[in-house]
Design a protein around this motif. Sequence first.
Motif, PDB file in Angstrom:
ATOM      1  N   ASP A  36       0.828  -1.216   0.000  1.00 44.97           N
ATOM      2  CA  ASP A  36       0.000   0.000   0.000  1.00 44.97           C
ATOM      3  C   ASP A  36       0.864   1.269   0.000  1.00 44.97           C
ATOM      4  N   ILE A  37       2.128   1.092   0.340  1.00 43.49           N
ATOM      5  CA  ILE A  37       2.990   2.272   0.519  1.00 43.49           C
ATOM      6  C   ILE A  37       3.600   2.668  -0.824  1.00 43.49           C
ATOM      7  N   LYS A  38       3.428   3.948  -1.160  1.00 43.51           N
ATOM      8  CA  LYS A  38       4.011   4.456  -2.407  1.00 43.51           C
ATOM      9  C   LYS A  38       4.831   5.684  -2.075  1.00 43.51           C
ATOM     10  N   LEU A  39       6.087   5.656  -2.436  1.00 42.19           N
ATOM     11  CA  LEU A  39       6.959   6.787  -2.121  1.00 42.19           C
ATOM     12  C   LEU A  39       7.250   7.565  -3.403  1.00 42.19           C
ATOM     13  N   PRO A  40       7.491   8.875  -3.279  1.00 45.32           N
ATOM     14  CA  PRO A  40       7.792   9.668  -4.473  1.00 45.32           C
ATOM     15  C   PRO A  40       9.050   9.140  -5.172  1.00 45.32           C
ATOM     16  N   GLY A  41       8.960   9.020  -6.472  1.00 44.95           N
ATOM     17  CA  GLY A  41      10.127   8.596  -7.259  1.00 44.95           C
ATOM     18  C   GLY A  41      10.453   7.123  -7.116  1.00 44.95           C
ATOM     19  N   MET A  42       9.495   6.355  -6.622  1.00 42.50           N
ATOM     20  CA  MET A  42       9.764   4.950  -6.340  1.00 42.50           C
ATOM     21  C   MET A  42       9.960   4.124  -7.611  1.00 42.50           C
ATOM     22  N   LEU A  43      10.965   3.249  -7.599  1.00 39.48           N
ATOM     23  CA  LEU A  43      11.219   2.334  -8.711  1.00 39.48           C
ATOM     24  C   LEU A  43      10.721   0.940  -8.330  1.00 39.48           C
ATOM     25  N   TYR A  44      10.565   0.082  -9.344  1.00 38.63           N
ATOM     26  CA  TYR A  44      10.012  -1.252  -9.116  1.00 38.63           C
ATOM     27  C   TYR A  44      11.000  -2.318  -9.563  1.00 38.63           C
ATOM     28  N   MET A  45      11.016  -3.384  -8.812  1.00 39.04           N
ATOM     29  CA  MET A  45      11.958  -4.461  -9.136  1.00 39.04           C
ATOM     30  C   MET A  45      11.197  -5.732  -9.507  1.00 39.04           C
ATOM     31  N   ASP A  46      11.745  -6.441 -10.467  1.00 37.27           N
ATOM     32  CA  ASP A  46      11.231  -7.785 -10.761  1.00 37.27           C
ATOM     33  C   ASP A  46      12.434  -8.692 -10.994  1.00 37.27           C
ATOM     34  N   ILE A  47      12.190  -9.982 -10.875  1.00 38.51           N
ATOM     35  CA  ILE A  47      13.320 -10.915 -10.811  1.00 38.51           C
ATOM     36  C   ILE A  47      13.270 -11.957 -11.923  1.00 38.51           C
ATOM     37  N   VAL A  48      14.424 -12.188 -12.552  1.00 43.71           N
ATOM     38  CA  VAL A  48      14.599 -13.277 -13.519  1.00 43.71           C
ATOM     39  C   VAL A  48      14.865 -14.540 -12.709  1.00 43.71           C
ATOM     40  N   ARG A  49      14.156 -15.601 -13.001  1.00 41.18           N
ATOM     41  CA  ARG A  49      14.325 -16.826 -12.211  1.00 41.18           C
ATOM     42  C   ARG A  49      14.724 -18.012 -13.078  1.00 41.18           C
ATOM     43  N   SER A  50      15.404 -18.945 -12.478  1.00 38.22           N
ATOM     44  CA  SER A  50      15.957 -20.063 -13.240  1.00 38.22           C
ATOM     45  C   SER A  50      14.897 -21.083 -13.638  1.00 38.22           C
ATOM     46  N   PRO A  51      14.924 -21.521 -14.897  1.00 38.67           N
ATOM     47  CA  PRO A  51      14.037 -22.621 -15.294  1.00 38.67           C
ATOM     48  C   PRO A  51      14.611 -23.986 -14.893  1.00 38.67           C
ATOM     49  N   PHE A  52      15.882 -24.024 -14.534  1.00 32.44           N
ATOM     50  CA  PHE A  52      16.531 -25.304 -14.209  1.00 32.44           C
ATOM     51  C   PHE A  52      16.748 -25.449 -12.708  1.00 32.44           C
ATOM     52  N   ALA A  53      16.751 -26.701 -12.247  1.00 33.98           N
ATOM     53  CA  ALA A  53      17.013 -26.957 -10.836  1.00 33.98           C
ATOM     54  C   ALA A  53      18.512 -26.923 -10.539  1.00 33.98           C
ATOM     55  N   HIS A  54      19.314 -27.219 -11.567  1.00 32.46           N
ATOM     56  CA  HIS A  54      20.759 -27.233 -11.375  1.00 32.46           C
ATOM     57  C   HIS A  54      21.392 -26.894 -12.716  1.00 32.46           C
ATOM     58  N   ALA A  55      22.093 -25.804 -12.788  1.00 26.40           N
ATOM     59  CA  ALA A  55      22.694 -25.428 -14.067  1.00 26.40           C
ATOM     60  C   ALA A  55      23.828 -24.434 -13.852  1.00 26.40           C
ATOM     61  N   ARG A  56      24.728 -24.445 -14.808  1.00 27.06           N
ATOM     62  CA  ARG A  56      25.776 -23.431 -14.811  1.00 27.06           C
ATOM     63  C   ARG A  56      25.272 -22.253 -15.647  1.00 27.06           C
ATOM     64  N   ILE A  57      25.537 -21.052 -15.174  1.00 27.60           N
ATOM     65  CA  ILE A  57      25.149 -19.869 -15.943  1.00 27.60           C
ATOM     66  C   ILE A  57      26.316 -19.530 -16.869  1.00 27.60           C
ATOM     67  N   LYS A  58      26.065 -19.629 -18.174  1.00 32.52           N
ATOM     68  CA  LYS A  58      27.161 -19.350 -19.108  1.00 32.52           C
ATOM     69  C   LYS A  58      27.225 -17.863 -19.421  1.00 32.52           C
ATOM     70  N   SER A  59      26.053 -17.233 -19.561  1.00 32.46           N
ATOM     71  CA  SER A  59      26.076 -15.793 -19.838  1.00 32.46           C
ATOM     72  C   SER A  59      24.717 -15.190 -19.524  1.00 32.46           C
ATOM     73  N   ILE A  60      24.745 -13.913 -19.220  1.00 27.31           N
ATOM     74  CA  ILE A  60      23.497 -13.165 -19.027  1.00 27.31           C
ATOM     75  C   ILE A  60      23.581 -11.948 -19.933  1.00 27.31           C
ATOM     76  N   ASN A  61      22.648 -11.846 -20.856  1.00 25.62           N
ATOM     77  CA  ASN A  61      22.662 -10.712 -21.776  1.00 25.62           C
ATOM     78  C   ASN A  61      21.458  -9.815 -21.501  1.00 25.62           C
ATOM     79  N   ALA A  62      21.740  -8.615 -20.974  1.00 25.65           N
ATOM     80  CA  ALA A  62      20.668  -7.702 -20.578  1.00 25.65           C
ATOM     81  C   ALA A  62      20.477  -6.567 -21.563  1.00 25.65           C
ATOM     82  N   GLU A  63      21.167  -6.640 -22.693  1.00 22.55           N
ATOM     83  CA  GLU A  63      21.147  -5.514 -23.650  1.00 22.55           C
ATOM     84  C   GLU A  63      19.734  -5.092 -24.053  1.00 22.55           C
ATOM     85  N   ARG A  64      18.936  -6.114 -24.450  1.00 23.52           N
ATOM     86  CA  ARG A  64      17.580  -5.794 -24.914  1.00 23.52           C
ATOM     87  C   ARG A  64      16.743  -5.168 -23.803  1.00 23.52           C
TER      88      ARG A  64
END
Length: 788
Positions: A36-64
Motif C-alpha cells: 500500500d505504501i508508495k513513495l515519491p520517485g519509487m522504482l520497481y523491481m522484478d526478478i529473472v528466475r531459473s528454469p533449471f534446478a541445477h545449471a551453470r550460468i554461461k552468460s546473461i545478456n541484458a542488452e535488450r
Amino acid sequence: METEVRTPPTICGMGHRMKRKEDARFLFGKGRYVDDIKLPGMLYMDIVRSPFAHARIKSINAERALAMDGVVAVITGKDLEKYNLHWMPTLMGDTQMVLPTDRVMYQAQEVAAVIATDRYIAADAVEAIEVEYEPLEPVVDPFRALEPDAPVLRTDKGKTDNHIWHWEVGDREATERAFQEADVVVKQQIYIPRIHVASIETCGCIADYNPAEGKLTVYMTTQAPHVVRTALALVAGHVGLSEEKIRVISPDIGGGFGGKVPTYPGYVIAIAASVLLGKPVKWIEDRSENLQADSFARDYHITAELAATKDGKITALRIKTLADHGYTDAAANPSKFPAGLFSICTGSYDIKHAFVEVDAVYTNKPPGGVAYRCSFRVTEAVHAIERMVDVLAQKLGMDPAELRFRNFVQPDQFPYKSALGWEYDSGNYPAALRKAMDLIGYEELRREQAERRARGELIGIGISSFTEIVGAGPSRHFDILGIKMFDSCELRIHPTGKAIARFGTKSQGQGHETTYAQIIAEELGIPAAHVQVEEGDTDTAPYGLGTYASRSTPTAGAAAAMAARKVREKARKIAAYLLEVSEEDLEWEPGVFRVKGAPDKSVTIQEIAFAAYTNHPPGMEAGLEAVHYYDPPNLTFPFGSYICVVDIDKGTGQVKIRRFVAVDDCGHVINPMIVEGQIHGGLTMGFAPAMMEELVYDEEGNILTGSFMDYLLPTAVETPRWETARTVTPSPHHPLGAKGVGESATVGAPAAIVNAVVDALSPYGVTHIDIPITPYKVWKILHEKGVV
Ligand code: PCD
Ligand SMILES: [Cu+]
C-alpha cells in the motif's frame, strides 16, 4: 478451572472477549501493508528466475532489457560481487546466494533483477533478458543425495558430499537395551512432506536509501524487524550501513506463519539497488514466486520405533530422520538447535528411554525449513509420536485412548523432566483427553463403529494428545545469530491516564493490539481501549526478537505485565503521597489504590498519572513509564487432545470429517475469542497438510505444484466445522500463568486426522498413510487391499 475474570468490561482485562481493536482498520480497508505504501520517485523491481534446478550460468545478456523505455538498471550476481554482497549468511550459519555468479541450485532461483519505473515494464524487461544455461545433473531425492556417486552440490564450500550435519540427543545405549528387552516393538516410516505457508500477503519490501542522510529505511514483510536490522548492519556495515542508519518498519502483515522469518534474496537485492540508485525500490513477490521460491517447511523422512510391554507400557522411543534442506541450510531455528525442538518427540508420554538422530542433506530444491505454524519442527515430532502410539495400539489390539491414559505423564509428575532433556512446566493430559472423549461421545462412537463395520462401512476415530513447546527463550539456551531470545515492552502513561505500549514482537494478524492492551488493563486498571499498542518500527520499539514460535505471549506478554507492575509500584508511591498515608496502608484493586480500612479514601490510576506530571512527590522523577526485557525462565508447554471422526466413501476414496473436537490448554487465557480464532485457524492449517498440501518435484527438480491449481488449499467449503473447548492449567513460571497457543492446533491436528483414517481402514491391514491423504491415495488403498 477457568481463567478468572477480575476486571469489569469497562476495563477489559484478561479473560474478556474483547473485539479486536485492529479489525476496524482491516474491515474498512484501511490496513497499511507494504504494497500500500508508495513513495515519491519509487522504482520497481522484478526478478529473472531459473528454469533449471541445477545449471551453470554461461552468460546473461541484458542488452535488450536495458534498451527498453523505463528500465533503469539490471543487477546480476557479478554486480553484487563487487561489493561482496552476492552471498549472505543464513540463520543456521550456512551461506545463501543473493544472486548467482556461477551456478543455480533450484528451479525459480533468482538469477538477475530488473529495476524500472513501472512494475509492468520491469516484468516485460525480465522476459527480455537472455540467460544461457548449461544444465547439470540435479539431486532431487535426499536419499540419492547421500549416495557416493551423487553430484556434490556445495563445492563452493569445499564439500565432498551432500551431508550437512548430524544431530543426536538422548541415551543411545540405554534405548538400545530397552528395545532388546521389550515384549513388543513397532516400527514405521513416516514422511512429512514439503509444504508452504501460503499467507494471503506474499513477501516484499520497499528499500528507501536517502543519500543525503545516509539513512536506509526498509518497509518489509518481516516477523522479526530488529533481527533484520542487526543482521543487515552486520553484513552491510562495510558499505556504510551501520545500525543507527537503518530503520526497519514492518507495517501491517497479511499472515506470517513462519514464512516471513527468513531474509530472502529479494530484500537484499532491493536494498542494494536503492543504495546504488539513491531511490526507493519496491519489490513484491507474485503468488507463483512466493510458492515456488520462498522457504519451505517440514520435509522430514522419519523412521520411528516404539518399544513396549505387552500390557501397553511404552518403554522406549527411537527415531532416525533424514531432513531435506534444499541447497543451503536456511532453516529458521534458534542457533543451537539445528533440528529445532524436534526432541519434544516423546510427547505427552512418560517414556524412560529415548534416542533421536537427524541428518540433514543438500538437494536442488529451495532452502528453508521454516516453522509453518509450528515452533521449530514440533509438528514433525508430534506427528511421529502420535502416529506411533496408534501403530502400537493397533499392534496390541488396544484402544488408542486406553493406551494413551496408560502412558501419559501424570499431573503430579510436573515439572516433568523428559528423557530428551526438556522440563515440562505444567500439564493435565488425562483431563484434556477425558474432556474431548466426553464431548464427542467416544464410547458411543466406538459402539456405532462396531455396528457399521459389521455392515462393511468405513468409519474411523482418531485421537491426538499432543504437547507443544513454545515461547523461546530462555536466553541461556536460545539465540538467533547470537542475539539472546528475550522480548520487551516499553510502557508510557500519559498525563490523562491513557497509555502507549511498544513491543519487540510483531503481529501478523494475531491481535496483539488488543491482547497486549488487555494485559496492561489487567495490571493497571487502565481500560484496554485507552492503551495504544505499537510494534514493528525499529526506530521506536524496544529491541525484541519478533513474533514466531508462539512466543509473543510467553515473552513480550510477560514483559507487558512486568512493565505494568513497575509502573504500578511507582503509582503506589504517588498514591501514598496524594493520600498522605504510607505505601503499606494502600490496597490495590484494578485501577484504584484505597486506604486500608477507609475504602472511600482512594485515588484512581488516572489521578495518579496526572499527578506524575503535575504534582509528583518531591525528590521523585516526574513521569510514569517503564521498560521491561523479559527473559523467560523456561518455555511453556501448551497441550491438548483432539478427536476426529471420519467417514470414507468407498467409491471415491473421499474422506469426510464428520466431527472434530479440539480441547486445548494454554494456561490462563487473555482473550478467549482470539484464542478460539487462533484454534480455528490453526486447525484449518493442520487439516490442509493432512488432506491437501504438498510441494512435489519431478526427477529433474521441476516443481509440479507451482500454482494454486496444483498446490491445494482448503477453502471454507472443504473445511470441517470445528468444535472447541478448553481446560486451564496455568504455567507456573509465566507472570500471568499464560502459555502460547498460536500454533497448537496446527501441530496437533494432522495426527488426529490420519489416525482416524487409518482406524477406518485398519480392519483391512492398513497401519499407516503418509499425508496428504488425498482421495486418490485412499482409493488406491481400497483397491489394493481388496476392500472394493
Ligand atoms: N494464553 C493465551 C495465549 C495467547 N493469546 C492470544 O493469542 C494470540 C497468539 O498468541 P501466541 O500463542 O503468543 O503467539 P504469537 O507469538 O502472538 O503469534 C505467533 C503465532 O501466531 C499464529 N497465529 C496467526 N494468526 C494470524 N492471524 N496470522 C498469522 O500469521 C499467525 N501465525 C501463526 C504462527 S505461525 Mo510461526 O511464525 O510458524 O513460528 S508462530 C505463530 C495472541 O493475540 C495472544 O495474545 C491469548 O489470548 N491467551
Ligand atoms: Cu514469502
